[in-house]
Design a protein around this motif. Structure first.
Motif, PDB file in Angstrom:
ATOM      1  N   TRP A 194       4.775  10.094   8.292  1.00  0.00           N
ATOM      2  CA  TRP A 194       3.637  10.330   7.398  1.00  0.00           C
ATOM      3  C   TRP A 194       3.713   9.415   6.178  1.00  0.00           C
ATOM      4  N   LEU A 195       4.896   9.307   5.588  1.00  0.00           N
ATOM      5  CA  LEU A 195       5.052   8.408   4.450  1.00  0.00           C
ATOM      6  C   LEU A 195       4.734   6.966   4.829  1.00  0.00           C
ATOM      7  N   TYR A 196       5.187   6.561   6.003  1.00  0.00           N
ATOM      8  CA  TYR A 196       5.016   5.162   6.389  1.00  0.00           C
ATOM      9  C   TYR A 196       3.571   4.847   6.785  1.00  0.00           C
ATOM     10  N   SER A 197       2.715   5.857   6.865  1.00  0.00           N
ATOM     11  CA  SER A 197       1.294   5.574   7.096  1.00  0.00           C
ATOM     12  C   SER A 197       0.699   4.811   5.918  1.00  0.00           C
ATOM     13  N   GLU A 198       1.378   4.830   4.782  1.00  0.00           N
ATOM     14  CA  GLU A 198       1.019   4.005   3.616  1.00  0.00           C
ATOM     15  C   GLU A 198       2.245   3.151   3.282  1.00  0.00           C
ATOM     16  N   PRO A 199       2.399   1.996   3.932  1.00  0.00           N
ATOM     17  CA  PRO A 199       3.644   1.225   3.777  1.00  0.00           C
ATOM     18  C   PRO A 199       3.999   0.882   2.343  1.00  0.00           C
ATOM     19  N   ARG A 200       3.014   0.565   1.492  1.00  0.00           N
ATOM     20  CA  ARG A 200       3.345   0.211   0.105  1.00  0.00           C
ATOM     21  C   ARG A 200       3.873   1.421  -0.650  1.00  0.00           C
ATOM     22  N   LEU A 201       3.280   2.572  -0.436  1.00  0.00           N
ATOM     23  CA  LEU A 201       3.782   3.786  -1.069  1.00  0.00           C
ATOM     24  C   LEU A 201       5.179   4.106  -0.551  1.00  0.00           C
ATOM     25  N   PHE A 202       5.393   3.946   0.738  1.00  0.00           N
ATOM     26  CA  PHE A 202       6.715   4.143   1.329  1.00  0.00           C
ATOM     27  C   PHE A 202       7.742   3.246   0.630  1.00  0.00           C
ATOM     28  N   GLY A 203       7.386   1.983   0.434  1.00  0.00           N
ATOM     29  CA  GLY A 203       8.296   1.065  -0.239  1.00  0.00           C
ATOM     30  C   GLY A 203       8.551   1.451  -1.681  1.00  0.00           C
ATOM     31  N   THR A 204       7.500   1.860  -2.386  1.00  0.00           N
ATOM     32  CA  THR A 204       7.659   2.276  -3.785  1.00  0.00           C
ATOM     33  C   THR A 204       8.620   3.450  -3.892  1.00  0.00           C
ATOM     34  N   MET A 205       8.471   4.436  -2.988  1.00  0.00           N
ATOM     35  CA  MET A 205       9.357   5.594  -3.028  1.00  0.00           C
ATOM     36  C   MET A 205      10.804   5.190  -2.732  1.00  0.00           C
ATOM     37  N   MET A 206      11.003   4.309  -1.758  1.00  0.00           N
ATOM     38  CA  MET A 206      12.352   3.894  -1.412  1.00  0.00           C
ATOM     39  C   MET A 206      13.013   3.110  -2.544  1.00  0.00           C
ATOM     40  N   TYR A 207      12.230   2.283  -3.225  1.00  0.00           N
ATOM     41  CA  TYR A 207      12.773   1.574  -4.383  1.00  0.00           C
ATOM     42  C   TYR A 207      13.163   2.571  -5.476  1.00  0.00           C
ATOM     43  N   ALA A 208      12.339   3.591  -5.683  1.00  0.00           N
ATOM     44  CA  ALA A 208      12.659   4.593  -6.703  1.00  0.00           C
ATOM     45  C   ALA A 208      13.944   5.335  -6.360  1.00  0.00           C
ATOM     46  N   VAL A 209      14.116   5.693  -5.087  1.00  0.00           N
ATOM     47  CA  VAL A 209      15.305   6.426  -4.659  1.00  0.00           C
ATOM     48  C   VAL A 209      16.561   5.565  -4.786  1.00  0.00           C
TER      49      VAL A 209
END
Length: 625
Positions: A194-209
């Protein structure tokens, strides 16, 4: 079957009696009244169906609980008790969800786009909050099983009774870059899909983590503020709790040292004294008393005390030992008067209960008057650190499409996290220094005292910080291009003012006291070296060191010859902000000739690009004038 159950229970009781902790299912660990209150509050704040909440919120939290078990969040700092890691994780999630409701996300998107992906942004922030320091249980501690084996959580949940020992050689920042090792143990494949359905948001979250705030954007800001709020509340919710903290903690050391000085060494309530007690507070003259406190602790072999006054104020405020003024700063400008004697001072405000637990123990209050001035005097301002921030842009919205949660079959299952009935109480043992009402009130009231302290360079809650424009920066040939022939006396350490500034800059970057490549940071990576924002970085230094103006510090820094000089003989360079919301804005300052001047890994801010003044366009030229 009953016999097996009794045998297992007896084994568990014997192991716990010997100091071993037995692993429990995540759902069972979440059954304490306090944790149920937190999850109930979380359910109230999430605008999603119950089944989606169960699948995409409650299930990851149970996985997290099963993984971290009853491990502490730290050895002797915040949440340093059995189960502290789980409590801290839940608190940060709740604070983050409360903060998320204050923002329209993605930033700058149309209302239609925000509606389409808003729920996905909610779970991304929730997951980032839950995972923000989970790898502490990997790299900060050693887990020893009753069978004699060492256990690493990348193998899965703890399988048998265990004990914990903190690593003496641990790297206090390593967990930020290793959090991702445990993501798949906490988030299910369908959650990641579900997160990866928006790849840029997925990347932003992973960078934050993974601790990259310049790419984690608004998610990093929200999670960072939520984390600071949980830590600050745990450490300083009640000044009396300072003496319940572990004896080796900085909080306890500062509190005990201050109590000794006030009761045994320093004069009180006399004209010219360093201490003044009123009905509401004990006022400590700054910087005299904090420096006395540092000297006393160092003389007695106490380590870990912050070296500069502002950092010490920040620690004391974070631990609840001093109270912030209405602007969130540590120093209060006051006027003290008695008969024909009067003085204007800068003071720190301490809750009297920290020194004298009962009112009967306290001395008589100051017989004169003590009033808080509305505006600090020139001298008083030097004890405060201005939030002269030059924010870097924030990674902004992903391209918005209609992203709805994955469909799930209708079910009568409801989360076991409905808000508890009104009147449910939580014991002090279950809620160490924090209750749900104060948690929500603290978040809705804004930043914590610690987060507001400018000395900590804390990020603001503003999701779209504005970079410095030409009006904010000094003129090219007047304020910043100071006369390099003027002289400055050496500082008390024997170094020139420029060398002292450089040492302060290097120490701050290495200790992470100065933010780099983050919103409100004054140091940014650009062109494979560093940009020092001017005049903000020099003003910050001056407010931590009395006796110099920022123009004088800037002048002495120029004499070191560490910066690039432009072809036209001027010193100030400009970098263009390329973020979506701040595109075209400029950040100005000095460019270092070499990146290794700062003892940290060089990493360019992806949203800044250095402007070649020889080829700058008309609009950039106008902004630089």
């Amino acid at each position: 079957m009953l016999g097996l159950f009794r045998t297992a229970r007896k084994t568990r009781q014997r192991s716990e009696g010997a100091g071993w902790l037995s692993p429990q299912p995540g759902g069972q660990l979440l059954q304490s009244p306090y944790r149920q209150q937190l999850i109930g509050a979380l359910w109230d704040m999430c605008s999603m169906s119950r089944q989606v909440f169960v699948d995409y919120v409650q299930a990851p939290i149970e996985q997290y609980a099963g993984l971290v078990q009853e491990l502490p969040a730290s050895e002797s700092h915040h949440h340093a008790y059995r189960g502290g890691m789980l409590d801290h994780g839940l608190e940060v999630v709740c604070y983050a969800m409360r903060l998320r409701r204050q923002h329209l996300l993605p930033p700058g998107a149309s209302p239609e786009e925000q509606t389409a992906v808003g729920e996905l942004w909610t779970v991304a922030i929730l997951y980032a909050a839950l995972l923000h320091d989970v790898a502490k249980v990997l790299v900060d501690i050693e887990i020893h099983l009753i069978s004699g084996r060492r256990w690493h959580l990348w193998h899965g949940p703890i399988p048998e009774p265990y004990r914990v020992r903190y690593r003496e050689d641990r790297d206090y920042h390593l967990h930020e870059t290793t959090n991702l090792l445990l993501v798949q143990q906490i988030l299910s494949p369908k959650a990641l899909d579900w997160l990866y359905s928006e790849p840029r948001l997925f990347g932003t979250m992973m960078y934050a983590v993974s601790g990259v705030p310049e790419r984690g954007g608004i998610i990093s800001e929200i999670v960072g503020q939520a984390d600071r709020t949980s830590v600050s509340k745990a450490l300083g919710g009640d000044p009396n709790k300072a003496f319940e903290a572990p004896t080796q903690s900085l909080q306890r050391k500062l509190a005990e040292g201050l109590r000794y000085l006030v009761k045994e060494k320093l004069g009180i309530n006399q004209p010219g004294a360093p201490l003044y007690l009123t009905d509401e507070a004990l006022w400590l003259v700054s910087p005299r008393v904090p420096r006395e406190l540092k000297a006393y602790l160092l003389e007695n072999g106490v380590g870990g005390i912050p070296g500069d006054d502002t950092r010490l104020y920040d620690e004391m405020q974070a631990h609840g030992l001093i109270e912030a003024n209405p602007q969130g700063q540590s120093v209060w400008p006051v006027s003290i008067v008695k008969d024909d004697w009067s003085v204007d001072l800068s003071c720190l405000r301490v809750p009297p209960a920290l020194i004298w637990p009962s009112a009967e123990e306290r001395p008589e209050p100051w017989s004169g008057t003590l009033t808080v001035r509305e505006k600090a005097s020139k001298k008083g301002k030097k004890d405060q650190v201005e939030a002269d921030a030059t924010p870097a842009p924030v990674d902004t919205a992903p391209a918005a499409t209609s992203t709805m949660p994955p469909s799930s079959a209708e079910s009568s299952v409801t989360p076991a996290t409905d808000a508890p009935e009104q009147g449910t109480n939580t014991s002090a043992t279950e809620v160490p220094g924090l209750d749900t009402d104060s948690l929500i009130d603290l978040v809705t009231g804004g930043e914590t005292a610690n987060a507001k302290t400018p000395a900590s360079d804390a990020q603001s809650a503003d999701p779209s910080p504005v970079a410095v424009t030409s009006e904010d920066a000094p003129p090219q040939r007047t304020t910043t291009e100071v006369d390099a022939t003027s002289q400055s006396a050496p500082t008390p350490n024997g170094k020139s003012l420029g060398e002292t500034f450089l040492q302060w800059l290097q120490d701050g970057a290495k200790s992470h006291r100065l933010l780099v490549n983050a919103p409100k940071a004054q140091v940014h990576g650009v062109d494979d070296t560093w940009l020092l924002v001017s005049p903000g970085i020099f003003r910050r230094f001056c407010h931590e060191h009395d006796g110099a103006s920022w123009t004088e510090v800037q002048q002495q820094f120029q004499k070191l010859g560490l910066h690039r000089v432009r072809d036209d003989g001027t010193n100030i360079h400009s970098a263009r902000v390329d973020g979506q919301n701040k595109k075209g804005r400029l950040v100005k300052g000095y460019i270092l000739k070499r990146a290794d001047v700062l003892p940290i890994e060089q990493r360019n801010n992806p949203f800044l690009s250095l402007i070649d003044h020889r080829n700058m366009d008309v609009n950039d030229a106008k902004r630089s004038e």
